[in-house]
Structures are given as structure tokens and as C-alpha cells.
Design a protein around this motif. Structure first.
Motif, short mmCIF file in Angstrom:
data_model
loop_
_atom_site.label_atom_id
_atom_site.label_comp_id
_atom_site.label_asym_id
_atom_site.label_seq_id
_atom_site.Cartn_x
_atom_site.Cartn_y
_atom_site.Cartn_z
N THR A 1 0.83 -1.19 0.00
CA THR A 1 0.00 0.00 0.00
C THR A 1 0.87 1.25 0.00
N ASP A 2 1.95 1.18 0.75
CA ASP A 2 2.93 2.27 0.80
C ASP A 2 4.33 1.67 0.79
N GLY A 3 5.31 2.50 0.45
CA GLY A 3 6.70 2.08 0.47
C GLY A 3 7.12 1.39 -0.82
N ARG A 4 8.37 0.93 -0.82
CA ARG A 4 8.94 0.33 -2.03
C ARG A 4 9.70 -0.95 -1.70
N VAL A 5 9.73 -1.85 -2.67
CA VAL A 5 10.61 -3.02 -2.62
C VAL A 5 11.57 -2.89 -3.79
N LEU A 6 12.87 -2.97 -3.50
CA LEU A 6 13.88 -2.82 -4.54
C LEU A 6 14.71 -4.08 -4.66
N ILE A 7 15.08 -4.42 -5.89
CA ILE A 7 16.04 -5.48 -6.16
C ILE A 7 17.18 -4.84 -6.94
N ASP A 8 18.36 -4.95 -6.38
CA ASP A 8 19.53 -4.28 -6.97
C ASP A 8 19.26 -2.80 -7.20
N ASP A 9 18.69 -2.17 -6.19
CA ASP A 9 18.42 -0.73 -6.18
C ASP A 9 17.37 -0.29 -7.20
N GLU A 10 16.63 -1.22 -7.78
CA GLU A 10 15.59 -0.86 -8.75
C GLU A 10 14.22 -1.21 -8.17
N ASP A 11 13.32 -0.24 -8.18
CA ASP A 11 11.97 -0.44 -7.67
C ASP A 11 11.25 -1.45 -8.56
N ILE A 12 10.79 -2.56 -7.96
CA ILE A 12 10.17 -3.61 -8.76
C ILE A 12 8.77 -3.23 -9.23
N ALA A 13 8.19 -2.17 -8.66
CA ALA A 13 6.84 -1.75 -9.07
C ALA A 13 6.79 -1.37 -10.54
N GLY A 14 7.93 -0.96 -11.09
CA GLY A 14 7.97 -0.57 -12.49
C GLY A 14 8.36 -1.70 -13.43
N GLN A 15 8.52 -2.91 -12.90
CA GLN A 15 8.94 -4.04 -13.73
C GLN A 15 7.75 -4.89 -14.12
N ASP A 16 7.88 -5.58 -15.24
CA ASP A 16 6.85 -6.50 -15.69
C ASP A 16 6.76 -7.66 -14.69
N ALA A 17 5.56 -7.88 -14.13
CA ALA A 17 5.39 -8.85 -13.06
C ALA A 17 5.72 -10.28 -13.51
N VAL A 18 5.30 -10.64 -14.72
CA VAL A 18 5.53 -12.00 -15.20
C VAL A 18 7.03 -12.25 -15.39
N LYS A 19 7.73 -11.31 -16.01
CA LYS A 19 9.17 -11.46 -16.21
C LYS A 19 9.90 -11.49 -14.87
N LEU A 20 9.45 -10.68 -13.92
CA LEU A 20 10.06 -10.66 -12.59
C LEU A 20 9.94 -12.02 -11.93
N ARG A 21 8.74 -12.61 -11.98
CA ARG A 21 8.51 -13.90 -11.31
C ARG A 21 9.32 -15.02 -11.94
N ARG A 22 9.56 -14.92 -13.24
CA ARG A 22 10.30 -15.98 -13.91
C ARG A 22 11.79 -15.96 -13.60
N ARG A 23 12.27 -14.85 -13.03
CA ARG A 23 13.69 -14.81 -12.66
C ARG A 23 13.88 -14.88 -11.13
N ILE A 24 12.80 -15.19 -10.42
CA ILE A 24 12.87 -15.40 -8.98
C ILE A 24 12.32 -16.79 -8.67
N GLY A 25 13.10 -17.61 -7.96
CA GLY A 25 12.62 -18.92 -7.56
C GLY A 25 11.61 -18.80 -6.43
N TYR A 26 10.58 -19.65 -6.45
CA TYR A 26 9.52 -19.57 -5.44
C TYR A 26 9.11 -20.98 -5.04
N VAL A 27 9.22 -21.28 -3.75
CA VAL A 27 8.86 -22.59 -3.22
C VAL A 27 7.81 -22.38 -2.14
N MET A 28 6.69 -23.09 -2.25
CA MET A 28 5.61 -22.94 -1.27
C MET A 28 5.48 -24.20 -0.43
#
Length: 283
Positions: free
Chosen positions: A56-83
Motif C-alpha cells: 500500500t505504501d513504500g517500495r521493494v527494490l532489487i539491486d536498487d531498482e523499484d520492482i513496481a515498475g517491472q513486468d510482473a511475469v518477467k520478474l517472477r520468472r527470474r525469482i525462484g519460489y517454493v511454497m
């Protein structure tokens, strides 16, 4: 590849404040564990990293880049996720489950499957299981496949949401030991969520103990939390107020045992000069 939470908050439409003004640096190549009781916001924070939850507020950055401006699908494909329950596709065989993300990224089927077989070796699965269906695997085997799938695109970041919570204690301990070995070899940036403080101590280079609303009760290395709890809440969560981590040496007919506050065996004293696995791996 580092992760930075900058004053993030998450309020849901019903007014629930899941996380409020949370900031944290997740060090590159280390395992950071978010630990706390249900409802403390740890999974919400984890899912902010791959944009499954938007702050709702604030930012999450990966390598100093705000992920809010990145394509969500491409972002998820370069991050491993285990549930927790592996999330394997039931209609795909093991080898094709592992190869899912590389195939989506355009890797040829034969190449993706060859890589999947190599990853089966890495996670301790017999290649003979490659053509089994997920339903034919044990819970521990399914979790290993889930980790192999998360590693298939060689991500720098690995998100793990209570991945060992649904297996029995013996398998869980085995998976934890195996996870430590994999991290020593691969040096991924791991963000791991659990409600189990013993698991956090076993796996974390950095532990972040959360209270309700994502408030940080204390963060630091396992040794720092155990040796110097910040307050009564931390001491209680660790079990220090109940003596759960108080260990003593007890001589017996079969050698020296390490026992807990109730005299139950917690381990044995290693012979003098024996090496400690991973003794140089934490800081």
C-alpha cells in the motif's frame, strides 16, 4: 542480488493492516529468515518481492531498482519460489515440472529436460523418478522437486514460504540439512518464511523475528538472538523463559551427552578436534 524493503505497508480493503512501515535489507548470497506467529505479516512480505502482493505504501527494490515498475511475469520468472505444499502441476511428470520455467522462457524441451535431470541430482532425487507423476512421490520428494523447479532458471533470489511445514519432523530435519548444503554450494539470496524458531536458527544467517503487523521484534544472527534477546517477547518466542534452549553436559556410560533443561538428550559432544560442518559459513 540484494533485496531492500523501504518503509513498506500493506492494508487490505477490510481495514486489516498486515504490515506497517517495515524496512529491511536482505543481504546478497545469504539466507534471511522471517519468523513469527500466524498473522504477523511474514508471507505478505515475502510475496511483495515477486509482486504477488503490492504494498500500500513504500517500495521493494532489487539491486536498487523499484520492482513496481517491472513486468510482473518477467520478474517472477527470474525469482525462484517454493511454497509449503510444493505447488507441483499434477498433470506433468517430475522432469516436466522442473523444466516449467525454462520452457516458458523459450528453452528447447530437450535442453530444459537435461537441466532438470541435473537438478534432480543436486536435490538428491534418483533420475528414475523423472517420469513419475507428483502423486506418486512422498511429501519430502515433492518438496525437493519444488526446490529443483525453483532453481531451474538459475535465479539469484529464492523465496521459500514454509516449504518444509507439511512434512514429518524426521523428513523436515533431513530437508533442512540438505537445504544448508545446497546454500553452501550455490550462495543464493534466500528469503525464507517459517513459524518455527528452531528452523529459523537452523537455516538463517539473518533472522528477523516479527510481531503482529510486521513489526520487527529483533533481527540479527541466530547467536545474537539467543545470547542477547531484545525483550521479553523475543525471549519467550525463543523459549528462553522456559529453559528450552538451556543445554548442559551429562556424563553417561556411553560418553558425554548434551541434554536440555529436562535432562532429555539433545545431542552428543563431538570428539576433540572434529570439524563442524559449515563452521565458516555464517557471519
Amino acid at each position: 542480488m540484494g533485496i531492500e524493503f523501504e518503509h513498506v505497508s500493506k492494508q487490505y480493503p477490510d481495514g486489516t493492516m498486515a504490515v506497517e512501515d517495515f524496512s529491511l535489507t536482505v543481504p546478497t548470497g545469504r539466507t534471511t529468515v522471517l519468523v513469527g506467529s500466524s498473522g504477523c505479516g511474514k508471507t505478505t512480505l515475502l510475496r511483495m518481492v515477486n509482486r504477488m502482493v503490492a504494498p500500500t505504501d513504500g517500495r521493494v527494490l532489487i539491486d536498487d531498482e523499484d520492482i513496481a515498475g517491472q513486468d510482473a511475469v518477467k520478474l517472477r520468472r527470474r525469482i525462484g519460489y517454493v511454497m509449503q505444499n510444493s505447488g507441483l502441476l499434477p498433470h506433468r511428470r517430475v522432469v516436466d515440472n522442473i523444466a516449467t520455467v525454462p520452457r516458458l522462457n523459450g528453452v528447447a524441451k530437450r535442453e530444459a529436460q537435461a537441466k532438470a535431470l541435473e537438478l534432480m541430482d543436486l536435490v538428491g532425487l534418483d533420475r528414475a523418478m523423472a517420469h513419475r507423476w507428483p502423486a506418486q512421490l512422498s511429501g519430502g520428494q515433492q518438496q525437493r522437486v519444488g526446490v529443483a523447479r525453483a532453481l531451474a532458471s538459475d535465479p539469484n533470489i529464492l523465496l521459500m514460504d514454509e516449504p518444509f511445514g507439511a512434512v514429518d519432523p524426521l523428513v523436515r530435519a533431513e530437508l533442512q540439512a540438505w537445504m544448508r548444503k545446497i546454500q553452501q554450494d550455490l550462495h543464493k539470496t534466500v528469503l525464507f518464511v517459517t513459524h518455527d524458531i528452531a528452523e529459523a536458527i537452523a537455516l538463517g544467517d539473518q533472522i528477523v523475528l516479527l510481531q503482529k503487523g510486521g513489526q520487527v521484534a529483533q533481527s540479527g544472527t541466530p547467536a545474537e538472538l539467543v545470547a542477547n534477546p531484545a525483550n521479553d517477547f523475543v525471549a519467550s518466542f525463543l523459549g528462553l523463559d522456559r529453559g528450552e534452549l538451556d543445554l548442559h553436559l551429562q556424563e553417561g556410560p556411553h560418553g558425554t551427552l548434551v541434554v536440555d533443561s529436562l535432562g532429555r538428550p539433545a545431542g552428543r559432544l563431538a570428539p576433540s578436534g572434529a570439524s563442524v560442518p559449515g563452521s565458516g559459513g555464517r557471519g
